[in-house]
Motif scaffolding. Sequence first.
Motif, short mmCIF file in Angstrom:
data_model
loop_
_atom_site.label_atom_id
_atom_site.label_comp_id
_atom_site.label_asym_id
_atom_site.label_seq_id
_atom_site.Cartn_x
_atom_site.Cartn_y
_atom_site.Cartn_z
N UNK A 131 0.83 -1.20 0.00
CA UNK A 131 0.00 0.00 0.00
C UNK A 131 0.87 1.26 0.00
N UNK A 132 1.97 1.21 0.71
CA UNK A 132 2.91 2.34 0.70
C UNK A 132 3.45 2.57 -0.71
N UNK A 133 3.69 1.48 -1.43
CA UNK A 133 4.17 1.60 -2.80
C UNK A 133 3.11 2.26 -3.68
N UNK A 134 1.85 1.94 -3.42
CA UNK A 134 0.77 2.57 -4.17
C UNK A 134 0.71 4.07 -3.89
N UNK A 135 0.88 4.44 -2.64
CA UNK A 135 0.90 5.86 -2.29
C UNK A 135 2.00 6.60 -3.06
N UNK A 136 3.10 5.91 -3.30
CA UNK A 136 4.25 6.53 -3.98
C UNK A 136 4.14 6.46 -5.50
N UNK A 137 3.09 5.83 -6.00
CA UNK A 137 2.92 5.66 -7.44
C UNK A 137 2.65 7.01 -8.12
N UNK A 138 2.98 7.07 -9.41
CA UNK A 138 2.65 8.25 -10.21
C UNK A 138 1.24 8.13 -10.81
N UNK A 139 0.61 6.99 -10.60
CA UNK A 139 -0.74 6.76 -11.10
C UNK A 139 -1.76 7.23 -10.06
N UNK A 140 -2.61 8.16 -10.43
CA UNK A 140 -3.58 8.73 -9.49
C UNK A 140 -4.50 7.67 -8.90
N UNK A 141 -4.93 6.71 -9.73
CA UNK A 141 -5.86 5.68 -9.24
C UNK A 141 -5.17 4.73 -8.27
N UNK A 142 -3.88 4.46 -8.46
CA UNK A 142 -3.14 3.67 -7.48
C UNK A 142 -3.13 4.38 -6.12
N UNK A 143 -2.90 5.67 -6.16
CA UNK A 143 -2.88 6.45 -4.92
C UNK A 143 -4.25 6.46 -4.24
N UNK A 144 -5.30 6.60 -5.05
CA UNK A 144 -6.65 6.59 -4.48
C UNK A 144 -6.99 5.21 -3.92
#
Length: 270
Positions: free
Chosen positions: A219-232
């Motif tokens: 989940x931390x990796x998703x927060x660091x993603x450049x993809x907005x939907x990954x962050x959401x």
Amino acid sequence: MDLKDNLFEIIKVNASQKEQDWIETKANGSLQSMQTAFVATPRFISKTPVNSDITLRGISFETWTLDRLVRAYFLVCLDNSDIEIYIKTLNTLFETAENNEAVALISSLALLENPESWLLRATDAVRTNIGVVFDAIAFDNPYAKTYFSELAWNQLVLKCIFNDKPIHKIQGLDERPNKELAISISNLAHERWAAGRTIPPQAWRLVTNFLDEIILEDIKKLFASTNDNDQLAAALVCKNSEFPLAKSELIKHIELDEKAKNLSWSALEV
């Protein structure tokens, strides 16, 4: 009204009088005649979308065409008084089915007599490489939710994720999450990341109830993603999880925390 009558009521709303007459003639004919009619249906019945908001045995017909509905009706009309002949008849239809016939059979499983008896046919549909047949068991179909083992259920969901299919169309998605599935999603994500790829953001909804320190790293990796939907997706997991460290992680992302307060997984449905 019984199931057969309910189905025919939907058919009457959508079929011409000529089509209705043909259907009634075949439905009242011999077993062989009905089998032939099942195969011949597209020659006499249109493929127009079904107009109905009625749900029968968990099946919504909103995405069905009239010819598929009529084929389902013929299946329900089959005489099941001699169960051996009934099973033999259906097995013949399964074994000789072309793609559209297979779709009608698989999407009608919950309408059949003793639906649990057709579990092998359903799991075969999960393993198929024919997209429309797989979609017939995976999407808008209550059968997998009701009858699949955890292993078979997980295989269906993972195949959808692997092939970037819309998992929100799987009935029971929020009713049957499990730890093994969450671990498998995490493992798949690691494989994809290693290859420079991702998994659909919506897949992360299935890890929410099983978050631990290991999956939290994902989940931390998703927060660091450049993809907005990954962050959401990361924000939604943390928002809905009971894992204490998830709340702490969400606080670190104030803007996403604010967005998640008015966000649901439907925002990521594709």
